[in-house]
Design an enzyme around this catalytic site. Sequence first.
Site, short mmCIF file in Angstrom:
data_model
loop_
_atom_site.label_atom_id
_atom_site.label_comp_id
_atom_site.label_asym_id
_atom_site.label_seq_id
_atom_site.Cartn_x
_atom_site.Cartn_y
_atom_site.Cartn_z
CG ASP A 125 -2.06 -1.00 1.10
OD1 ASP A 125 -2.27 -1.53 -0.01
OD2 ASP A 125 -2.72 -1.28 2.11
CD GLU A 151 -1.07 -5.10 -10.20
OE1 GLU A 151 -0.76 -6.10 -10.87
OE2 GLU A 151 -1.96 -5.10 -9.35
#
Length: 240
Positions: A125, A151
Amino acid sequence: MNHVVKMLLSITIGNVVATSLFILIVHETSFQLHSTYWIFSYIAGLFNFYVIEHQTKAYQLLNLYKFQAHYDFLTGVLNKRKFDEVLSEAFTKKLKQPIHQMSLIYLDIDYFKTINDQYGHHEGDIVLKEIGTRLIKNTRSSDYIGRIGGEEFAVLLPNCTIEKTWQIAERLRKKIADQPIYLKNGLSIHTTVSIGCAYSQGIGADIKQLPIIADQELYKAKESGRNQVSFSERKKDHLT
Protein backbone atom coordinates in the site's frame (compact mmCIF):
# COMPACT_ATOMS: atom_id res chain seq x y z
CA MET A 1 -16.22 22.24 24.37
CA ASN A 2 -13.49 24.75 23.55
CA HIS A 3 -15.79 26.30 20.92
CA VAL A 4 -18.64 26.51 23.44
CA VAL A 5 -16.43 28.31 25.95
CA LYS A 6 -15.30 30.81 23.31
CA MET A 7 -18.89 31.36 22.23
CA LEU A 8 -20.08 31.98 25.82
CA LEU A 9 -17.16 34.31 26.43
CA SER A 10 -17.97 36.34 23.31
CA ILE A 11 -21.65 36.59 24.33
CA THR A 12 -20.65 37.68 27.84
CA ILE A 13 -18.37 40.41 26.48
CA GLY A 14 -21.14 41.56 24.14
CA ASN A 15 -23.65 41.61 26.99
CA VAL A 16 -21.30 43.64 29.19
CA VAL A 17 -20.82 46.20 26.41
CA ALA A 18 -24.56 46.38 25.64
CA THR A 19 -25.51 46.69 29.31
CA SER A 20 -22.92 49.40 29.87
CA LEU A 21 -24.23 51.39 26.90
CA PHE A 22 -27.80 51.07 28.13
CA ILE A 23 -26.83 52.38 31.56
CA LEU A 24 -24.64 55.22 30.25
CA ILE A 25 -26.77 56.39 27.33
CA VAL A 26 -30.36 55.40 28.09
CA HIS A 27 -29.90 55.41 31.89
CA GLU A 28 -31.75 52.14 32.09
CA THR A 29 -30.74 50.39 35.33
CA SER A 30 -33.54 47.87 35.72
CA PHE A 31 -32.04 44.62 36.98
CA GLN A 32 -35.01 42.64 35.68
CA LEU A 33 -34.65 44.07 32.17
CA HIS A 34 -30.92 43.44 31.97
CA SER A 35 -31.13 39.95 33.45
CA THR A 36 -33.87 39.03 30.95
CA TYR A 37 -31.73 40.36 28.10
CA TRP A 38 -28.75 38.30 29.30
CA ILE A 39 -30.82 35.12 29.57
CA PHE A 40 -32.30 35.46 26.07
CA SER A 41 -28.93 36.37 24.56
CA TYR A 42 -27.40 33.17 25.96
CA ILE A 43 -30.31 31.08 24.70
CA ALA A 44 -30.12 32.64 21.23
CA GLY A 45 -26.32 32.25 21.19
CA LEU A 46 -26.49 28.55 22.11
CA PHE A 47 -29.18 27.97 19.48
CA ASN A 48 -27.13 29.70 16.77
CA PHE A 49 -24.04 27.75 17.85
CA TYR A 50 -25.93 24.46 17.53
CA VAL A 51 -27.24 25.37 14.05
CA ILE A 52 -23.82 26.48 12.80
CA GLU A 53 -22.09 23.38 14.23
CA HIS A 54 -24.72 21.12 12.68
CA GLN A 55 -24.38 22.78 9.27
CA THR A 56 -20.57 22.66 9.45
CA LYS A 57 -20.54 18.93 10.26
CA ALA A 58 -23.10 18.23 7.53
CA TYR A 59 -20.94 20.14 5.01
CA GLN A 60 -17.82 18.23 6.10
CA LEU A 61 -19.63 14.89 5.79
CA LEU A 62 -20.90 15.86 2.33
CA ASN A 63 -17.36 16.69 1.20
CA LEU A 64 -16.12 13.42 2.68
CA TYR A 65 -18.80 11.42 0.85
CA LYS A 66 -17.98 13.24 -2.40
CA PHE A 67 -14.29 12.45 -1.95
CA GLN A 68 -15.00 8.79 -1.22
CA ALA A 69 -17.30 8.59 -4.24
CA HIS A 70 -14.77 10.11 -6.65
CA TYR A 71 -11.30 9.35 -5.29
CA ASP A 72 -9.28 6.30 -4.39
CA PHE A 73 -8.85 6.46 -0.60
CA LEU A 74 -5.30 5.06 -0.70
CA THR A 75 -3.60 6.99 -3.51
CA GLY A 76 -5.65 10.18 -3.66
CA VAL A 77 -6.23 9.92 -7.42
CA LEU A 78 -9.59 9.34 -9.12
CA ASN A 79 -11.17 5.93 -8.61
CA LYS A 80 -12.08 3.77 -11.59
CA ARG A 81 -15.73 4.82 -11.69
CA LYS A 82 -14.93 8.53 -11.69
CA PHE A 83 -12.08 8.13 -14.19
CA ASP A 84 -14.38 6.23 -16.56
CA GLU A 85 -16.88 9.08 -16.17
CA VAL A 86 -14.20 11.66 -17.03
CA LEU A 87 -13.11 9.57 -20.00
CA SER A 88 -16.69 9.36 -21.23
CA GLU A 89 -17.06 13.14 -20.89
CA ALA A 90 -13.87 13.57 -22.88
CA PHE A 91 -15.22 11.32 -25.64
CA THR A 92 -18.40 13.41 -25.86
CA LYS A 93 -16.48 16.71 -25.58
CA LYS A 94 -18.16 17.63 -22.29
CA LEU A 95 -15.01 18.31 -20.28
CA LYS A 96 -14.58 21.82 -18.89
CA GLN A 97 -11.82 22.68 -21.37
CA PRO A 98 -12.17 22.42 -25.19
CA ILE A 99 -10.40 19.34 -26.58
CA HIS A 100 -8.43 19.55 -29.83
CA GLN A 101 -6.31 16.46 -29.27
CA MET A 102 -5.95 13.95 -26.49
CA SER A 103 -3.68 11.22 -25.17
CA LEU A 104 -4.21 8.37 -22.74
CA ILE A 105 -1.49 6.71 -20.68
CA TYR A 106 -1.84 3.29 -19.04
CA LEU A 107 0.73 2.50 -16.36
CA ASP A 108 1.31 -0.79 -14.54
CA ILE A 109 3.69 -1.40 -11.61
CA ASP A 110 6.19 -4.10 -12.55
CA TYR A 111 6.21 -7.25 -10.38
CA PHE A 112 3.86 -5.71 -7.82
CA LYS A 113 2.71 -9.15 -6.67
CA THR A 114 6.31 -9.93 -5.71
CA ILE A 115 6.42 -6.78 -3.57
CA ASN A 116 3.24 -7.83 -1.77
CA ASP A 117 4.51 -11.38 -1.27
CA GLN A 118 7.94 -10.32 -0.03
CA TYR A 119 7.08 -7.32 2.16
CA GLY A 120 3.35 -7.70 2.86
CA HIS A 121 0.24 -5.88 1.69
CA HIS A 122 0.72 -2.98 4.10
CA GLU A 123 4.07 -2.18 2.49
CA GLY A 124 2.50 -2.71 -0.91
CA ASP A 125 0.00 0.00 0.00
CA ILE A 126 2.92 2.34 0.71
CA VAL A 127 4.21 1.68 -2.81
CA LEU A 128 0.79 2.38 -4.34
CA LYS A 129 0.42 5.59 -2.35
CA GLU A 130 3.88 6.81 -3.39
CA ILE A 131 3.23 6.00 -7.04
CA GLY A 132 0.01 8.03 -6.87
CA THR A 133 1.90 10.97 -5.33
CA ARG A 134 4.56 10.93 -8.04
CA LEU A 135 1.94 10.79 -10.77
CA ILE A 136 0.23 13.86 -9.32
CA LYS A 137 3.52 15.77 -8.98
CA ASN A 138 4.75 15.01 -12.48
CA THR A 139 1.68 15.67 -14.60
CA ARG A 140 -0.07 18.88 -15.62
CA SER A 141 -2.81 20.46 -13.55
CA SER A 142 -5.21 19.93 -16.47
CA ASP A 143 -4.57 16.16 -16.58
CA TYR A 144 -6.74 13.49 -14.97
CA ILE A 145 -5.17 10.62 -13.01
CA GLY A 146 -7.02 7.49 -11.96
CA ARG A 147 -6.36 4.16 -10.34
CA ILE A 148 -8.18 1.72 -12.59
CA GLY A 149 -6.94 -1.56 -11.15
CA GLY A 150 -4.98 -3.06 -8.28
CA GLU A 151 -1.59 -1.82 -9.49
CA GLU A 152 -2.73 -0.13 -12.70
CA PHE A 153 -3.12 3.62 -13.19
CA ALA A 154 -4.28 5.79 -16.08
CA VAL A 155 -3.59 9.39 -17.04
CA LEU A 156 -5.80 11.34 -19.44
CA LEU A 157 -3.96 14.19 -21.17
CA PRO A 158 -6.33 16.68 -22.84
CA ASN A 159 -4.79 18.87 -25.56
CA CYS A 160 -1.44 17.08 -25.46
CA THR A 161 0.76 16.60 -28.52
CA ILE A 162 2.44 13.33 -29.39
CA GLU A 163 5.86 14.60 -28.34
CA LYS A 164 4.54 16.07 -25.08
CA THR A 165 2.80 12.79 -24.30
CA TRP A 166 6.09 10.98 -24.74
CA GLN A 167 7.90 13.47 -22.51
CA ILE A 168 5.32 13.11 -19.73
CA ALA A 169 5.32 9.32 -19.97
CA GLU A 170 9.13 9.15 -19.88
CA ARG A 171 9.25 11.59 -16.98
CA LEU A 172 6.82 9.44 -15.01
CA ARG A 173 8.83 6.31 -15.75
CA LYS A 174 12.10 7.91 -14.66
CA LYS A 175 10.68 9.56 -11.53
CA ILE A 176 9.40 6.19 -10.39
CA ALA A 177 12.44 4.12 -11.39
CA ASP A 178 15.18 6.50 -10.23
CA GLN A 179 13.93 7.32 -6.73
CA PRO A 180 13.60 4.67 -3.98
CA ILE A 181 10.40 4.13 -2.04
CA TYR A 182 10.78 4.00 1.74
CA LEU A 183 8.71 1.38 3.51
CA LYS A 184 7.36 1.42 7.07
CA ASN A 185 9.81 -1.30 8.11
CA GLY A 186 12.73 1.05 7.41
CA LEU A 187 13.78 -0.58 4.15
CA SER A 188 13.85 1.17 0.79
CA ILE A 189 13.07 -0.49 -2.52
CA HIS A 190 13.27 0.49 -6.17
CA THR A 191 10.30 -0.27 -8.37
CA THR A 192 9.60 0.30 -12.04
CA VAL A 193 6.54 0.71 -14.24
CA SER A 194 5.56 -0.27 -17.75
CA ILE A 195 3.71 2.40 -19.73
CA GLY A 196 1.52 2.31 -22.82
CA CYS A 197 0.41 5.49 -24.63
CA ALA A 198 -2.34 6.23 -27.13
CA TYR A 199 -3.00 9.45 -29.05
CA SER A 200 -5.98 10.90 -30.92
CA GLN A 201 -6.61 14.19 -32.66
CA GLY A 202 -9.94 14.30 -30.83
CA ILE A 203 -12.17 13.84 -33.86
CA GLY A 204 -14.13 10.94 -35.24
CA ALA A 205 -14.69 7.49 -33.79
CA ASP A 206 -10.98 6.84 -33.26
CA ILE A 207 -11.09 8.74 -29.98
CA LYS A 208 -13.01 5.88 -28.37
CA GLN A 209 -10.23 3.49 -29.35
CA LEU A 210 -7.81 5.17 -26.93
CA PRO A 211 -8.30 2.68 -24.05
CA ILE A 212 -7.87 -0.28 -26.39
CA ILE A 213 -4.72 1.15 -27.99
CA ALA A 214 -3.23 2.21 -24.64
CA ASP A 215 -3.84 -1.29 -23.25
CA GLN A 216 -2.18 -2.86 -26.30
CA GLU A 217 0.83 -0.55 -25.95
CA LEU A 218 1.07 -1.39 -22.24
CA TYR A 219 1.16 -5.07 -23.14
CA LYS A 220 3.97 -4.39 -25.63
CA ALA A 221 5.97 -2.54 -22.96
CA LYS A 222 5.62 -5.46 -20.55
CA GLU A 223 6.44 -8.05 -23.20
CA SER A 224 9.53 -6.07 -24.27
CA GLY A 225 11.16 -6.22 -20.85
CA ARG A 226 9.16 -3.76 -18.67
CA ASN A 227 10.40 -0.42 -17.27
CA GLN A 228 9.78 1.26 -20.61
CA VAL A 229 7.31 3.34 -22.59
CA SER A 230 5.57 1.95 -25.67
CA PHE A 231 3.99 4.51 -28.00
CA SER A 232 3.45 3.49 -31.62
CA GLU A 233 2.29 6.98 -32.70
CA ARG A 234 5.65 8.43 -31.78
CA LYS A 235 7.41 5.86 -33.91
CA LYS A 236 5.07 6.52 -36.83
CA ASP A 237 5.92 10.21 -36.71
CA HIS A 238 9.68 9.43 -36.60
CA LEU A 239 10.16 11.52 -33.48
CA THR A 240 13.42 11.12 -31.61
